[in-house]
Design a protein around this motif. Sequence first.
Motif, PDB file in Angstrom:
ATOM      1  N   GLU A 191       0.839  -1.205   0.000  1.00  0.00           N
ATOM      2  CA  GLU A 191       0.000   0.000   0.000  1.00  0.00           C
ATOM      3  C   GLU A 191       0.873   1.255   0.000  1.00  0.00           C
ATOM      4  O   GLU A 191       0.562   2.242  -0.684  1.00  0.00           O
ATOM      5  CB  GLU A 191      -0.925   0.012   1.218  1.00  0.00           C
ATOM      6  CG  GLU A 191      -2.016  -1.058   1.209  1.00  0.00           C
ATOM      7  CD  GLU A 191      -1.558  -2.358   1.860  1.00  0.00           C
ATOM      8  OE1 GLU A 191      -2.399  -3.263   2.010  1.00  0.00           O
ATOM      9  OE2 GLU A 191      -0.361  -2.472   2.199  1.00  0.00           O
ATOM     10  N   GLN A 192       1.972   1.226   0.741  1.00  0.00           N
ATOM     11  CA  GLN A 192       2.880   2.382   0.764  1.00  0.00           C
ATOM     12  C   GLN A 192       3.560   2.579  -0.583  1.00  0.00           C
ATOM     13  O   GLN A 192       3.796   3.723  -1.001  1.00  0.00           O
ATOM     14  CB  GLN A 192       3.919   2.205   1.871  1.00  0.00           C
ATOM     15  CG  GLN A 192       3.351   2.390   3.272  1.00  0.00           C
ATOM     16  CD  GLN A 192       4.359   2.078   4.359  1.00  0.00           C
ATOM     17  OE1 GLN A 192       5.199   1.187   4.221  1.00  0.00           O
ATOM     18  NE2 GLN A 192       4.271   2.800   5.470  1.00  0.00           N
ATOM     19  N   ILE A 193       3.856   1.491  -1.268  1.00  0.00           N
ATOM     20  CA  ILE A 193       4.401   1.595  -2.619  1.00  0.00           C
ATOM     21  C   ILE A 193       3.418   2.342  -3.512  1.00  0.00           C
ATOM     22  O   ILE A 193       3.792   3.220  -4.300  1.00  0.00           O
ATOM     23  CB  ILE A 193       4.708   0.193  -3.195  1.00  0.00           C
ATOM     24  CG1 ILE A 193       5.902  -0.425  -2.470  1.00  0.00           C
ATOM     25  CG2 ILE A 193       4.972   0.270  -4.697  1.00  0.00           C
ATOM     26  CD1 ILE A 193       6.174  -1.877  -2.846  1.00  0.00           C
ATOM     27  N   CYS A 194       2.149   2.014  -3.372  1.00  0.00           N
ATOM     28  CA  CYS A 194       1.117   2.666  -4.191  1.00  0.00           C
ATOM     29  C   CYS A 194       0.958   4.137  -3.837  1.00  0.00           C
ATOM     30  O   CYS A 194       0.796   4.986  -4.725  1.00  0.00           O
ATOM     31  CB  CYS A 194      -0.214   1.937  -4.028  1.00  0.00           C
ATOM     32  SG  CYS A 194      -0.248   0.301  -4.790  1.00  0.00           S
ATOM     33  N   HIS A 195       0.999   4.456  -2.547  1.00  0.00           N
ATOM     34  CA  HIS A 195       0.878   5.857  -2.139  1.00  0.00           C
ATOM     35  C   HIS A 195       2.070   6.678  -2.647  1.00  0.00           C
ATOM     36  O   HIS A 195       1.902   7.813  -3.110  1.00  0.00           O
ATOM     37  CB  HIS A 195       0.770   5.960  -0.620  1.00  0.00           C
ATOM     38  CG  HIS A 195      -0.550   5.526  -0.074  1.00  0.00           C
ATOM     39  ND1 HIS A 195      -1.744   6.091  -0.480  1.00  0.00           N
ATOM     40  CD2 HIS A 195      -0.880   4.580   0.857  1.00  0.00           C
ATOM     41  CE1 HIS A 195      -2.747   5.517   0.163  1.00  0.00           C
ATOM     42  NE2 HIS A 195      -2.247   4.596   0.977  1.00  0.00           N
ATOM     43  N   ALA A 196       3.258   6.102  -2.571  1.00  0.00           N
ATOM     44  CA  ALA A 196       4.444   6.805  -3.073  1.00  0.00           C
ATOM     45  C   ALA A 196       4.320   7.046  -4.573  1.00  0.00           C
ATOM     46  O   ALA A 196       4.607   8.144  -5.065  1.00  0.00           O
ATOM     47  CB  ALA A 196       5.700   5.984  -2.772  1.00  0.00           C
ATOM     48  N   THR A 197       3.898   6.027  -5.293  1.00  0.00           N
ATOM     49  CA  THR A 197       3.717   6.144  -6.736  1.00  0.00           C
ATOM     50  C   THR A 197       2.712   7.235  -7.076  1.00  0.00           C
ATOM     51  O   THR A 197       2.942   8.069  -7.968  1.00  0.00           O
ATOM     52  CB  THR A 197       3.245   4.803  -7.321  1.00  0.00           C
ATOM     53  OG1 THR A 197       4.211   3.784  -7.020  1.00  0.00           O
ATOM     54  CG2 THR A 197       3.065   4.884  -8.821  1.00  0.00           C
ATOM     55  N   ALA A 198       1.596   7.245  -6.368  1.00  0.00           N
ATOM     56  CA  ALA A 198       0.551   8.233  -6.619  1.00  0.00           C
ATOM     57  C   ALA A 198       1.034   9.646  -6.332  1.00  0.00           C
ATOM     58  O   ALA A 198       0.844  10.567  -7.152  1.00  0.00           O
ATOM     59  CB  ALA A 198      -0.673   7.916  -5.765  1.00  0.00           C
ATOM     60  N   MET A 199       1.671   9.853  -5.177  1.00  0.00           N
ATOM     61  CA  MET A 199       2.133  11.193  -4.817  1.00  0.00           C
ATOM     62  C   MET A 199       3.212  11.692  -5.769  1.00  0.00           C
ATOM     63  O   MET A 199       3.228  12.865  -6.169  1.00  0.00           O
ATOM     64  CB  MET A 199       2.649  11.201  -3.373  1.00  0.00           C
ATOM     65  CG  MET A 199       1.545  11.038  -2.338  1.00  0.00           C
ATOM     66  SD  MET A 199       2.108  11.228  -0.613  1.00  0.00           S
ATOM     67  CE  MET A 199       3.004   9.687  -0.354  1.00  0.00           C
ATOM     68  N   THR A 200       4.101  10.800  -6.161  1.00  0.00           N
ATOM     69  CA  THR A 200       5.179  11.177  -7.070  1.00  0.00           C
ATOM     70  C   THR A 200       4.635  11.621  -8.414  1.00  0.00           C
ATOM     71  O   THR A 200       5.050  12.646  -8.958  1.00  0.00           O
ATOM     72  CB  THR A 200       6.146   9.985  -7.277  1.00  0.00           C
ATOM     73  OG1 THR A 200       6.547   9.479  -6.010  1.00  0.00           O
ATOM     74  CG2 THR A 200       7.371  10.402  -8.045  1.00  0.00           C
ATOM     75  N   LEU A 201       3.724  10.831  -8.968  1.00  0.00           N
ATOM     76  CA  LEU A 201       3.155  11.162 -10.267  1.00  0.00           C
ATOM     77  C   LEU A 201       2.303  12.423 -10.192  1.00  0.00           C
ATOM     78  O   LEU A 201       2.343  13.272 -11.097  1.00  0.00           O
ATOM     79  CB  LEU A 201       2.322   9.982 -10.786  1.00  0.00           C
ATOM     80  CG  LEU A 201       1.906  10.027 -12.261  1.00  0.00           C
ATOM     81  CD1 LEU A 201       3.121  10.137 -13.168  1.00  0.00           C
ATOM     82  CD2 LEU A 201       1.105   8.770 -12.615  1.00  0.00           C
ATOM     83  N   LYS A 202       1.552  12.583  -9.111  1.00  0.00           N
ATOM     84  CA  LYS A 202       0.730  13.797  -8.945  1.00  0.00           C
ATOM     85  C   LYS A 202       1.577  15.054  -8.990  1.00  0.00           C
ATOM     86  O   LYS A 202       1.168  16.077  -9.541  1.00  0.00           O
ATOM     87  CB  LYS A 202      -0.023  13.748  -7.614  1.00  0.00           C
ATOM     88  CG  LYS A 202      -1.329  12.976  -7.641  1.00  0.00           C
ATOM     89  CD  LYS A 202      -2.168  13.231  -6.389  1.00  0.00           C
ATOM     90  CE  LYS A 202      -1.474  12.806  -5.117  1.00  0.00           C
ATOM     91  NZ  LYS A 202      -2.329  12.994  -3.918  1.00  0.00           N
ATOM     92  N   ASN A 203       2.747  14.992  -8.373  1.00  0.00           N
ATOM     93  CA  ASN A 203       3.607  16.177  -8.309  1.00  0.00           C
ATOM     94  C   ASN A 203       4.070  16.670  -9.665  1.00  0.00           C
ATOM     95  O   ASN A 203       4.430  17.842  -9.813  1.00  0.00           O
ATOM     96  CB  ASN A 203       4.845  15.881  -7.447  1.00  0.00           C
ATOM     97  CG  ASN A 203       4.531  15.832  -5.973  1.00  0.00           C
ATOM     98  OD1 ASN A 203       3.454  16.235  -5.535  1.00  0.00           O
ATOM     99  ND2 ASN A 203       5.472  15.336  -5.188  1.00  0.00           N
ATOM    100  N   LEU A 204       4.063  15.785 -10.655  1.00  0.00           N
ATOM    101  CA  LEU A 204       4.564  16.164 -11.979  1.00  0.00           C
ATOM    102  C   LEU A 204       3.484  16.134 -13.051  1.00  0.00           C
ATOM    103  O   LEU A 204       3.790  16.209 -14.241  1.00  0.00           O
ATOM    104  CB  LEU A 204       5.735  15.253 -12.371  1.00  0.00           C
ATOM    105  CG  LEU A 204       6.970  15.385 -11.469  1.00  0.00           C
ATOM    106  CD1 LEU A 204       8.059  14.406 -11.882  1.00  0.00           C
ATOM    107  CD2 LEU A 204       7.518  16.805 -11.482  1.00  0.00           C
ATOM    108  N   LEU A 205       2.226  16.049 -12.622  1.00  0.00           N
ATOM    109  CA  LEU A 205       1.134  16.108 -13.603  1.00  0.00           C
ATOM    110  C   LEU A 205       1.195  17.421 -14.384  1.00  0.00           C
ATOM    111  O   LEU A 205       1.405  18.485 -13.819  1.00  0.00           O
ATOM    112  CB  LEU A 205      -0.221  16.000 -12.898  1.00  0.00           C
ATOM    113  CG  LEU A 205      -0.617  14.633 -12.341  1.00  0.00           C
ATOM    114  CD1 LEU A 205      -1.987  14.716 -11.671  1.00  0.00           C
ATOM    115  CD2 LEU A 205      -0.625  13.572 -13.435  1.00  0.00           C
ATOM    116  N   GLY A 206       1.031  17.313 -15.683  1.00  0.00           N
ATOM    117  CA  GLY A 206       1.022  18.504 -16.533  1.00  0.00           C
ATOM    118  C   GLY A 206       2.395  18.928 -17.018  1.00  0.00           C
ATOM    119  O   GLY A 206       2.498  19.903 -17.787  1.00  0.00           O
ATOM    120  N   LEU A 207       3.444  18.236 -16.616  1.00  0.00           N
ATOM    121  CA  LEU A 207       4.789  18.612 -17.052  1.00  0.00           C
ATOM    122  C   LEU A 207       4.901  18.440 -18.563  1.00  0.00           C
ATOM    123  O   LEU A 207       4.679  17.362 -19.098  1.00  0.00           O
ATOM    124  CB  LEU A 207       5.832  17.747 -16.344  1.00  0.00           C
ATOM    125  CG  LEU A 207       7.301  18.067 -16.621  1.00  0.00           C
ATOM    126  CD1 LEU A 207       7.646  19.485 -16.196  1.00  0.00           C
ATOM    127  CD2 LEU A 207       8.201  17.068 -15.903  1.00  0.00           C
TER     128      LEU A 207
END
Length: 292
Positions: A191-207
């Motif tokens: 679950e933490q792997i998934c949360h890290a993945t989600a937060m990381t990708l969210k931070n760069l949305l729209g790049l």
Amino acid sequence: MSFKSMEKIVELCLEQDKSFYEIIIEEDINESAITLEESLNKMTQMWKAMIDASDNYDGKLKSKSGLVGGNGLKMLEYLDKKDSYCGSFTTKVIAEALKMGESNACMKRIVAAPTAGSCGVIPAVLISYYQYADISEKDIIQALYVAGGIGQVIAERAFVSGAAGGCQAEVGVASAMASGALVFLKNGTVEQICHATAMTLKNLLGLVCDPVAGLVEVPCVKRNVIGAVNALSCADMALAGIESQVPVDQVIDAMKEIGENMDTMYKETACGGCGITPRAVEIENELRSTNI
């Protein structure tokens, strides 16, 4: 691998009481019709290629355009001063990201992870952690399967190329893959792997993908640094127990939606953003005059 969601991987991990890595490598073996040894050998070769690219970095080498080269060396020299804001480990990560991105621009051998333009992110965090921490090569190989599983799901649900979705689909995806791998290396839960993945990708949305003169050099190489450092911060947040309010699969879908609606001028065409600044136009004219 044929997973269409991170949720499915989590479900299998919990049902079978297996790690993220175990689920991914089993799927690779079954789908590719290869042995466990063959699968591990392939992944080990990729890891060794990353190490070789780092070891064979030449700080004196410049790309044909002259836009890229030497910054990895500068960062290493800065690291030696032991006076960076980021501390020695993160500064090392920055240096490795620059080294790998510059090596790509200088036509050296790299590992596209998931693309050549984002080749610096995963090696930067994994090579640095391998050198700083008390972990084995086996641990790193397993982490690479985790990164690969994350990348495969994103490729299935969205895309991993700048031409299709902007740089969020290259550096953004590489950053998400690296973050999940880092959480795995610290024995984080699936679950933490998934949360890290989600937060990381969210931070760069729209790049956006807006290369100067159409080359995968500026601002691409330095964006690998942002991807690597973003991966570190989100891995630490996830390991601290911080969760993404938006589930990872929904974040991936959001990235796809943004990419599909992004104007083509921001998708590797060099027709927008940094690619059409006055300085970028000057650079392009200079390169054309020298037939580069």
